[in-house]
Design a protein around this motif. Structure first.
Motif, PDB file in Angstrom:
ATOM      1  N   PRO A 179       0.880  -1.175  -0.022  1.00 32.37           N
ATOM      2  CA  PRO A 179       0.101   0.219   0.037  1.00 32.37           C
ATOM      3  C   PRO A 179       0.882   1.120   0.019  1.00 32.37           C
ATOM      4  O   PRO A 179       2.130   1.294   0.319  1.00 32.37           O
ATOM      5  CB  PRO A 179      -0.784   0.014   1.241  1.00 32.37           C
ATOM      6  N   PRO A 206       1.803   4.657   1.282  1.00 33.04           N
ATOM      7  CA  PRO A 206       1.853   5.362   3.009  1.00 33.04           C
ATOM      8  C   PRO A 206       1.000   6.654   2.965  1.00 33.04           C
ATOM      9  O   PRO A 206       1.006   7.462   1.998  1.00 33.04           O
ATOM     10  CB  PRO A 206       3.244   5.745   3.044  1.00 33.04           C
ATOM     11  N   THR A 207       0.347   6.754   4.098  1.00 34.39           N
ATOM     12  CA  THR A 207      -0.656   8.013   4.249  1.00 34.39           C
ATOM     13  C   THR A 207       0.312   8.785   5.007  1.00 34.39           C
ATOM     14  O   THR A 207       0.299   8.992   6.258  1.00 34.39           O
ATOM     15  CB  THR A 207      -2.000   7.668   4.868  1.00 34.39           C
ATOM     16  N   ILE A 208       1.426   9.702   4.329  1.00 35.29           N
ATOM     17  CA  ILE A 208       2.091  10.419   5.109  1.00 35.29           C
ATOM     18  C   ILE A 208       2.503  11.874   4.478  1.00 35.29           C
ATOM     19  O   ILE A 208       2.219  11.961   3.345  1.00 35.29           O
ATOM     20  CB  ILE A 208       3.336   9.859   5.501  1.00 35.29           C
ATOM     21  N   GLN A 209       3.046  12.972   4.970  1.00 34.30           N
ATOM     22  CA  GLN A 209       3.016  14.120   4.431  1.00 34.30           C
ATOM     23  C   GLN A 209       4.123  13.990   3.489  1.00 34.30           C
ATOM     24  O   GLN A 209       5.186  13.344   3.777  1.00 34.30           O
ATOM     25  CB  GLN A 209       3.530  15.307   5.659  1.00 34.30           C
ATOM     26  N   THR A 240      16.568  -2.718   9.411  1.00 32.38           N
ATOM     27  CA  THR A 240      16.344  -4.117   9.336  1.00 32.38           C
ATOM     28  C   THR A 240      14.691  -4.313   9.167  1.00 32.38           C
ATOM     29  O   THR A 240      13.907  -3.540   9.449  1.00 32.38           O
ATOM     30  CB  THR A 240      16.555  -4.970  10.601  1.00 32.38           C
ATOM     31  N   ALA A 241      14.576  -5.521   8.889  1.00 34.99           N
ATOM     32  CA  ALA A 241      12.915  -6.018   8.640  1.00 34.99           C
ATOM     33  C   ALA A 241      12.644  -7.495   8.657  1.00 34.99           C
ATOM     34  O   ALA A 241      13.818  -8.195   8.628  1.00 34.99           O
ATOM     35  CB  ALA A 241      12.678  -5.748   6.938  1.00 34.99           C
ATOM     36  N   ARG A 292       6.895  -5.398   3.608  1.00 30.24           N
ATOM     37  CA  ARG A 292       5.873  -4.309   4.308  1.00 30.24           C
ATOM     38  C   ARG A 292       6.249  -3.920   5.480  1.00 30.24           C
ATOM     39  O   ARG A 292       5.995  -2.441   5.833  1.00 30.24           O
ATOM     40  CB  ARG A 292       4.633  -5.189   4.425  1.00 30.24           C
ATOM     41  N   ASP A 293       7.112  -4.680   6.486  1.00 31.88           N
ATOM     42  CA  ASP A 293       7.621  -3.848   7.518  1.00 31.88           C
ATOM     43  C   ASP A 293       8.737  -3.035   7.341  1.00 31.88           C
ATOM     44  O   ASP A 293       8.899  -1.704   7.897  1.00 31.88           O
ATOM     45  CB  ASP A 293       8.378  -5.141   8.447  1.00 31.88           C
ATOM     46  N   ALA A 311       8.895  -1.015   4.698  1.00 34.86           N
ATOM     47  CA  ALA A 311       8.374  -0.048   4.022  1.00 34.86           C
ATOM     48  C   ALA A 311       7.475   1.004   5.056  1.00 34.86           C
ATOM     49  O   ALA A 311       7.559   2.191   5.116  1.00 34.86           O
ATOM     50  CB  ALA A 311       6.924  -0.438   2.925  1.00 34.86           C
ATOM     51  N   SER A 312       6.705   0.256   6.048  1.00 34.04           N
ATOM     52  CA  SER A 312       6.212   1.137   7.307  1.00 34.04           C
ATOM     53  C   SER A 312       7.262   1.860   8.265  1.00 34.04           C
ATOM     54  O   SER A 312       7.366   2.923   8.397  1.00 34.04           O
ATOM     55  CB  SER A 312       5.403   0.319   8.186  1.00 34.04           C
ATOM     56  N   ASN A 313       8.441   0.880   8.602  1.00 35.43           N
ATOM     57  CA  ASN A 313       9.435   1.601   9.209  1.00 35.43           C
ATOM     58  C   ASN A 313      10.317   2.741   8.477  1.00 35.43           C
ATOM     59  O   ASN A 313      10.575   3.789   9.170  1.00 35.43           O
ATOM     60  CB  ASN A 313      10.456   0.449   9.736  1.00 35.43           C
ATOM     61  N   SER A 322       9.150   4.567   5.965  1.00 36.96           N
ATOM     62  CA  SER A 322       8.417   5.746   5.617  1.00 36.96           C
ATOM     63  C   SER A 322       8.121   6.680   6.995  1.00 36.96           C
ATOM     64  O   SER A 322       8.050   7.930   6.702  1.00 36.96           O
ATOM     65  CB  SER A 322       7.198   5.541   4.873  1.00 36.96           C
ATOM     66  N   ILE A 323       8.168   5.879   8.051  1.00 38.45           N
ATOM     67  CA  ILE A 323       7.915   6.952   9.116  1.00 38.45           C
ATOM     68  C   ILE A 323       9.240   7.379   9.731  1.00 38.45           C
ATOM     69  O   ILE A 323       9.358   8.677  10.332  1.00 38.45           O
ATOM     70  CB  ILE A 323       7.241   5.820  10.279  1.00 38.45           C
TER      71      ILE A 323
END
Lengths: 229, 204
Positions: free
Chosen positions: B34, B36-39, B154-155, B180-181, B183-185, B187-188
């Motif tokens: 997906p 990311p929903t981020i600025q 790391t993922a 996916r892990d 991508a989340s880490n 992007s944040i």
């Protein structure tokens, strides 16, 4: 229950219905379920508001099974008083990366921080989320006993023996109110039951529907809880 | 009846069957990720995928040392970054060569690489899950190749052993969960990497 009645009325002899009921009653092993509720605040939900049920997957030892989460959601959405439940994967994908195992808010205070982000609060509003329910738990199988041996030969085959095991489901649901960014309550469901597998030529599983019972009881209680009952 | 069986054909089939049983399986990791929903960061980022990343293949060996699985994940890594980066930056430009960066007017070049890939198979770990760990090196340089930031990520991902699912699908699902892990880490935490944070403070 309906299935039992239908199956037995098809038999013409008078002895068959009694045998049929006895056999089917024996086929379902016993399960006991305990539900505990702890309410921290008043609740209620309007028709245009929704609920999302998410599984906790932060633990190293186990992960809350996605099919259990789906089972609770499906049950809460059923019936005349069914709630509008947003599917877990749809919600998690739409709010990626904020509800992933490594990034999901662990406390209701974290939700307040998360909702401060305009893009997140906008997505939450689009879904109409009023409550987030965090499910945490698992089903463990213990006390495996007995053995069954099967043989196949030129003249046929068969199994003989007896096996039994105990299933123990323990789940906790924490309910967060998105409108007030607070935790409003906790409901826990504990279910256990013994399953048996006698085998005389053919193994006959007498399964205790432990996880299914935990799912149904927890979902019914959650529905009442968010409706303010 | 027996006379009609060609012994050469039977022998060939047996040899082929033996070869198939010994051959390593190839798992080309496929998944969807997906956005990311981020600025978005108001900068233009150039992305360079090295040949090492494009063609990344991990080889899992059996306990006897024979090749057991080839896990190809280069393509899916590129798909992941091609989904995540446009949600993080105002503009993203794919570079065939980092030397093109100046001409393309990018603010920085991002070069991801895989340092280490590990696979946990249920028969070896005695767990009811396939597991994937990946260690990455993320490098951010200026259009002229000057240093901006260099950091390790790391993922981890796993997939529960299913009743009818194959080892190949288990490996694929665990690898997709690990990506996916990542991508989340990524992007944040991108803007929290100290050198990136300092660079962004100067640029935005």
């Amino acid at each position: 229950m309906n299935t039992i009645r239908t199956g037995c009325t098809l038999a013409h002899s008078r002895i068959w219905p009694a045998l049929c009921v006895l056999l089917l009653a024996g086929l379902s092993a016993c399960t006991s379920t305990t539900i505990d509720e702890f309410r921290q605040a008043e609740t209620g939900i309007s028709n245009d508001e929704t609920v999302v049920i998410l599984g906790r997957r932060q633990g190293a030892g186990y992960e809350t099974a996605a099919d259990f989460v789906q089972c609770v959601g499906d049950r809460m959405g059923r019936g005349r008083d069914g709630l509008s439940v947003v599917p877990e994967q749809q919600f998690v994908d739409a709010l990626f990366p904020w509800f992933e195992p490594r990034t999901a808010p662990l406390r209701s205070d974290d939700l307040q921080q998360l909702m401060a982000q305009p893009m997140v609060s906008e997505k939450m509003s689009q879904f109409g989320i009023r409550y987030i329910v965090w499910l945490d738990g698992q089903t463990e199988t213990t006390n495996r006993m007995g053995s069954i041996s099967c043989t196949v030969g030129p003249g046929g085959g068969g199994c003989f023996g007896f096996g039994s095991w105990e299933d123990d489901s323990s789940f906790e649901a924490r309910i967060w109110d998105v409108s007030s960014h607070t935790a409003v309550g906790t409901i826990s469901a504990d279910a256990n039951g013994q399953s048996y597998m006698p085998a005389v030529f053919v193994p006959i599983p007498l399964l205790a529907r432990v996880e299914a019972n935990a799912c149904n009881s927890l979902a019914d209680q959650l529905k009442l809880f968010v409706q303010g009952g | 009846m027996i006379g009609s069986i060609n012994p050469v054909r039977v022998l060939t089939m047996m040899m082929l069957a033996t070869l198939c049983a010994c051959a390593a399986s190839t798992v080309e990791v496929r998944g969807s990720y997906p956005s990311p929903t981020i600025q978005r960061i108001p900068l233009t980022l150039g992305v360079y995928y090295s040949d090492a990343l494009r063609n990344y293949t991990y080889t899992e060996r059996s306990q006897t040392g024979d090749d057991e699985y080839y896990v190809e994940s280069g393509q899916t890594h590129m798909e992941l970054f091609n989904t995540v980066l446009p949600a993080m930056f105002e503009n993203v430009v794919l570079l065939d060569d980092p030397a093109q960066a100046d001409a393309m007017g990018v603010d920085a070049i991002f070069t991801p690489s895989i340092d280490e890939f590990q696979l946990g198979m249920p028969q070896k770990t005695r767990l009811e899950a396939y597991e994937v760990w990946v260690k990455y090196n993320m490098r951010l340089t200026g259009p002229d190749g000057s240093y901006i930031a260099d950091w390790v990520m790391t993922a981890y991902g796993n997939a529960t052993v299913g009743g009818l699912s194959t080892a190949e699908s288990g490996i694929n699902d665990a690898a997709v969960a690990a990506l996916r892990d990542l991508a989340s880490n990524f992007s944040i935490s991108f803007t929290a990497v100290p050198d990136v944070r300092d660079w962004l403070a100067r640029r935005t």
